[in-house]
Design a protein around this motif. Sequence first.
Motif, PDB file in Angstrom:
ATOM      1  N   ILE A   6     -10.414  26.560 -94.529  1.00 27.45           N
ATOM      2  CA  ILE A   6     -10.793  26.973 -93.180  1.00 27.45           C
ATOM      3  C   ILE A   6     -11.402  28.373 -93.220  1.00 27.45           C
ATOM      4  O   ILE A   6     -10.684  29.374 -93.354  1.00 27.45           O
TER       5      ILE A   6
ATOM      6  N   VAL B  46       3.475  25.249 -88.080  1.00 31.35           N
ATOM      7  CA  VAL B  46       3.425  26.195 -89.204  1.00 31.35           C
ATOM      8  C   VAL B  46       4.384  25.788 -90.323  1.00 31.35           C
ATOM      9  O   VAL B  46       3.951  25.346 -91.379  1.00 31.35           O
TER      10      VAL B  46
ATOM     11  N   ARG C 132      -3.763  25.090 -97.835  1.00 27.38           N
ATOM     12  CA  ARG C 132      -4.720  24.506 -96.896  1.00 27.38           C
ATOM     13  C   ARG C 132      -5.651  25.535 -96.257  1.00 27.38           C
ATOM     14  O   ARG C 132      -6.768  25.199 -95.852  1.00 27.38           O
ATOM     15  N   SER C 133      -5.213  26.772 -96.121  1.00 33.27           N
ATOM     16  CA  SER C 133      -6.018  27.763 -95.413  1.00 33.27           C
ATOM     17  C   SER C 133      -7.340  28.055 -96.120  1.00 33.27           C
ATOM     18  O   SER C 133      -8.290  28.510 -95.480  1.00 33.27           O
TER      19      SER C 133
ATOM     20  N   GLY D 259      -5.791  20.980 -90.023  1.00 35.34           N
ATOM     21  CA  GLY D 259      -6.945  21.810 -89.769  1.00 35.34           C
ATOM     22  C   GLY D 259      -8.161  20.955 -89.424  1.00 35.34           C
ATOM     23  O   GLY D 259      -8.105  19.736 -89.415  1.00 35.34           O
TER      24      GLY D 259
ATOM     25  N   PHE E 215      -9.863  31.954 -91.555  1.00 33.53           N
ATOM     26  CA  PHE E 215      -8.462  31.742 -91.168  1.00 33.53           C
ATOM     27  C   PHE E 215      -7.647  33.037 -91.197  1.00 33.53           C
ATOM     28  O   PHE E 215      -6.964  33.374 -90.221  1.00 33.53           O
ATOM     29  N   ASP E 216      -7.705  33.754 -92.304  1.00 36.54           N
ATOM     30  CA  ASP E 216      -6.884  34.963 -92.431  1.00 36.54           C
ATOM     31  C   ASP E 216      -7.251  36.006 -91.378  1.00 36.54           C
ATOM     32  O   ASP E 216      -6.370  36.668 -90.803  1.00 36.54           O
TER      33      ASP E 216
ATOM     34  N   GLY F 109      -0.759  29.239 -86.670  1.00 41.95           N
ATOM     35  CA  GLY F 109      -1.322  28.885 -87.972  1.00 41.95           C
ATOM     36  C   GLY F 109      -2.205  27.661 -87.847  1.00 41.95           C
ATOM     37  O   GLY F 109      -2.787  27.400 -86.789  1.00 41.95           O
ATOM     38  N   ILE F 110      -2.276  26.908 -88.919  1.00 46.65           N
ATOM     39  CA  ILE F 110      -3.116  25.718 -88.955  1.00 46.65           C
ATOM     40  C   ILE F 110      -2.512  24.645 -88.054  1.00 46.65           C
ATOM     41  O   ILE F 110      -1.311  24.382 -88.097  1.00 46.65           O
TER      42      ILE F 110
ATOM     43  N   GLU G  52       0.520  26.271 -95.876  1.00 47.22           N
ATOM     44  CA  GLU G  52      -0.576  27.099 -95.372  1.00 47.22           C
ATOM     45  C   GLU G  52      -1.345  27.849 -96.462  1.00 47.22           C
ATOM     46  O   GLU G  52      -2.587  27.903 -96.408  1.00 47.22           O
TER      47      GLU G  52
ATOM     48  N   ILE H  19      -6.996  26.046 -85.446  1.00 51.22           N
ATOM     49  CA  ILE H  19      -5.946  27.064 -85.589  1.00 51.22           C
ATOM     50  C   ILE H  19      -5.342  27.271 -84.210  1.00 51.22           C
ATOM     51  O   ILE H  19      -6.064  27.356 -83.216  1.00 51.22           O
TER      52      ILE H  19
ATOM     53  N   LYS I 299      -5.873  34.857 -87.933  1.00 46.59           N
ATOM     54  CA  LYS I 299      -4.418  34.998 -87.805  1.00 46.59           C
ATOM     55  C   LYS I 299      -4.021  36.471 -87.650  1.00 46.59           C
ATOM     56  O   LYS I 299      -3.205  36.819 -86.780  1.00 46.59           O
TER      57      LYS I 299
END
Length: 322
Positions: free
Chosen positions: A248, A29, A244-245, A272, A251-252, A267-268, A241, A275, A255
């Motif tokens: 993906i 992370v 980069r997120s 990625g 992602f949110d 995290g990633i 993050e 996750i 998480k």
Amino acid sequence: MEFEMKHIDPATLQKQVTVHAPGTVANLVCGFDVLGMCLNAPYDIMEVRLLDEKKITIISKDGYQLPTDPAQNTAGAPLIEMLEEIDAIIGFEITIEKLIKPGSGIGSSAASAAGAVVAANHLLGNIFTNEDLVRFAMFGEKVATGVKHADNIAPCIYGGVTLIRSIFPLDIIALPAPDFFVTVVHPQIEVRTSDARQILRKEVLLKDAIKQWGNIAGLVAGLLKKDAALVGRSLEDVIIEPVRSILIPGFDEVKKGCKEAGALGGGISGSGPSIFMLSTNEATAKEVETVMKNVYEKIGISYHTYVTTINAAGVQVIAASC
């Protein structure tokens, strides 16, 4: 930099070895390019055979279109560098069964590079140190991403969790491997490491840097003190993050749902799209896996999940013959 040539007698060497080369989670992370963690699953299976001529041969046992030119292969390039420091006419034949999908973000290229050098070193009677092996293996990462970095390589070779204080010169600190469970979801999309690096900001705000330094220090302190709550609080990235997120999907949601299910945080994984989440017990880790599955089933993206633990040994020799 010049290194002392290693003198060996080929007649005394082992002829073939099989290793498990494990997946890894880079960055953890907040520790971009400086922290990494070794996993017990998944892993590649690699066979390395000693040759009596100075060449390297690559054989793939799966459907991935990996380069057979050693200089362009993540397992071959490190062995080219290793042979430059050996005063003997020898070479290696490498057979790779890749169970860590390239582009997964769980250290596929590092597994090939680290597995190759650990296996070759075993055949040679372990004449090189772990630090030497990291130095060689980083040439594989350069082939894969264009940049030498050790945050996957170091934990793959040393096992557990590693801190890379410096690349030039190499300064690697092995940290205690926490007794955590790791849940990983790999959405079946590809995020190339080189592409994920290109979108990063070249400059960061001082206030963000200060917060990130605090999180890295807190994470290392949490590992040393075996303080799970401190580890969880420190698993925050305010620099990499957020950028980069966006590559993906889901992602949110993953998480947020995983932390609500009891995960310490995560995290990633690397660049990625995988996750990862850390949990203090297997039951929570499996609940976290369910959250991950539900998110990607709802989105309609295929995925693989792993519920595993931290591998304290790194690349492991499982068979050898003279």
